[in-house]
Design a protein around this motif. Sequence first.
Motif, PDB file in Angstrom:
ATOM      1  N   LYS A 163       0.656  -1.133   0.021  1.00 42.32           N
ATOM      2  CA  LYS A 163      -0.066  -0.116   0.031  1.00 42.32           C
ATOM      3  C   LYS A 163       0.942   1.237  -0.053  1.00 42.32           C
ATOM      4  CE  LYS A 163      -4.294  -1.793   2.132  1.00 42.32           C
ATOM      5  NZ  LYS A 163      -5.071  -1.670   3.282  1.00 42.32           N
ATOM      6  N   ASP A 164       2.001   1.166   0.808  1.00 40.33           N
ATOM      7  CA  ASP A 164       2.832   2.284   0.676  1.00 40.33           C
ATOM      8  C   ASP A 164       3.407   2.606  -0.377  1.00 40.33           C
ATOM      9  OD1 ASP A 164       4.580   4.381   2.362  1.00 40.33           O
ATOM     10  OD2 ASP A 164       6.157   3.185   1.553  1.00 40.33           O
ATOM     11  N   ILE A 165       3.790   1.569  -1.310  1.00 33.96           N
ATOM     12  CA  ILE A 165       4.501   1.815  -2.547  1.00 33.96           C
ATOM     13  C   ILE A 165       3.363   2.166  -3.503  1.00 33.96           C
ATOM     14  CG2 ILE A 165       5.356   0.503  -4.634  1.00 33.96           C
ATOM     15  CD1 ILE A 165       6.771  -1.326  -2.630  1.00 33.96           C
ATOM     16  N   GLU A 166       2.134   1.574  -3.677  1.00 38.26           N
ATOM     17  CA  GLU A 166       1.079   2.237  -4.303  1.00 38.26           C
ATOM     18  C   GLU A 166       0.749   3.608  -4.162  1.00 38.26           C
ATOM     19  OE1 GLU A 166      -2.207  -0.662  -4.055  1.00 38.26           O
ATOM     20  OE2 GLU A 166      -1.496  -1.972  -5.493  1.00 38.26           O
ATOM     21  N   GLY A 167       0.837   4.046  -3.042  1.00 41.23           N
ATOM     22  CA  GLY A 167       0.519   5.596  -2.666  1.00 41.23           C
ATOM     23  C   GLY A 167       1.578   6.340  -3.274  1.00 41.23           C
ATOM     24  N   ARG A 168       2.653   6.006  -3.235  1.00 39.75           N
ATOM     25  CA  ARG A 168       3.865   6.699  -3.830  1.00 39.75           C
ATOM     26  C   ARG A 168       3.810   6.555  -5.353  1.00 39.75           C
ATOM     27  NH1 ARG A 168       7.013   8.127   0.993  1.00 39.75           N
ATOM     28  NH2 ARG A 168       6.661   6.276   2.523  1.00 39.75           N
ATOM     29  N   LEU A 169       3.473   5.525  -5.886  1.00 36.53           N
ATOM     30  CA  LEU A 169       3.341   5.518  -7.282  1.00 36.53           C
ATOM     31  C   LEU A 169       2.338   6.417  -7.761  1.00 36.53           C
ATOM     32  CD1 LEU A 169       3.304   1.775  -8.255  1.00 36.53           C
ATOM     33  CD2 LEU A 169       4.778   3.573  -9.193  1.00 36.53           C
ATOM     34  N   ASN A 170       0.997   6.417  -7.323  1.00 37.75           N
ATOM     35  CA  ASN A 170       0.191   7.548  -7.624  1.00 37.75           C
ATOM     36  C   ASN A 170       0.508   8.818  -7.273  1.00 37.75           C
ATOM     37  OD1 ASN A 170      -1.624   5.419  -8.101  1.00 37.75           O
ATOM     38  ND2 ASN A 170      -2.491   5.182  -6.256  1.00 37.75           N
ATOM     39  N   GLY A 171       1.171   9.174  -6.266  1.00 31.09           N
ATOM     40  CA  GLY A 171       1.660  10.382  -5.713  1.00 31.09           C
ATOM     41  C   GLY A 171       2.756  11.018  -6.922  1.00 31.09           C
ATOM     42  N   PHE A 172       3.766  10.171  -7.411  1.00 32.25           N
ATOM     43  CA  PHE A 172       4.570  10.556  -8.447  1.00 32.25           C
ATOM     44  C   PHE A 172       3.918  10.785  -9.623  1.00 32.25           C
ATOM     45  CE2 PHE A 172       7.731   8.004  -6.100  1.00 32.25           C
ATOM     46  CZ  PHE A 172       8.384   9.194  -5.199  1.00 32.25           C
ATOM     47  N   ALA A 173       3.056  10.129 -10.086  1.00 27.89           N
ATOM     48  CA  ALA A 173       2.264  10.339 -11.273  1.00 27.89           C
ATOM     49  C   ALA A 173       1.648  11.793 -11.285  1.00 27.89           C
ATOM     50  CB  ALA A 173       1.131   9.161 -11.520  1.00 27.89           C
ATOM     51  N   ARG A 174       0.951  12.143 -10.100  1.00 28.74           N
ATOM     52  CA  ARG A 174       0.129  13.391  -9.991  1.00 28.74           C
ATOM     53  C   ARG A 174       1.116  14.532 -10.047  1.00 28.74           C
ATOM     54  NH1 ARG A 174      -2.851  10.435  -6.253  1.00 28.74           N
ATOM     55  NH2 ARG A 174      -1.611  11.280  -4.500  1.00 28.74           N
TER      56      ARG A 174
END
Length: 248
Positions: A163-174
């Motif tokens: 979940k932490d990795i996915e949150g950072r993935l989405n954050g980087f995309a934005r």
Amino acid sequence: MIFNILHDQGIHEKKLSKYFGRHAVYDGPQVFEYPLLLLGFTNRCGSNLLAGYLRSLPEFSGFNEQLNFDSVMRWSNREGVRTFPDYIQHVSRKKPRYGFKASADQIAMLFRFGITRMYPSVRVLHIRRRDVLAQAVSYSIADQTKQWISSHEKQGEASYDRKDIEGRLNGFARQNEALRIAAQVFGYAYESVDYEDLTADSLGTVQKACRFFGTAEPEALGAPWVERQGDSVNQRFIELYCRDVFPG
């Protein structure tokens, strides 16, 4: 969501607005003769590596995170600076081309504070990673170990957290899209370079950066001041994430 990053005040703008009050905003004539140079970044994108290369050249200084509220407030307290525009002027006196690292919300902050009026133009060099999963894993590990660069001592071991990795993935995309859109919305010159190209061809990438910033291109570079941090832990977390998302 992407436009909210540019529209809403980020933590640095909120803190500096409170600290300087009405003296955070500039409403005067142009001060500098050269463009405002911004290195647009997200965490763990290779910006420290590129910044180090740029600082090693005679034309440049800066390119640290001098727009972070804690750095601004600490420096201003020490030097007796009472306005944010004065802070910008004081730190920019070292060399003819003084650059700042800036996230998307900090670019918006500079616009709203009127700092961009101090310069004839603004140039945003956006460094990003093509392998955003590797970037997210790197950030997850660094945030847990507090080893932000290779010379820092680890303060613990990292554990895999999907979940932490996915949150950072989405954050980087934005954040990456917000950086690109910020330059478009505010009318700034924009160029991008990739971390993978910087590590494969550091001289060519730095030469591209210099062309964009309007300075002479170096013929050679010294050794990088930071070392690559990724290791078997990074690769194992990447593999675990891929198995979780694409089982079988």
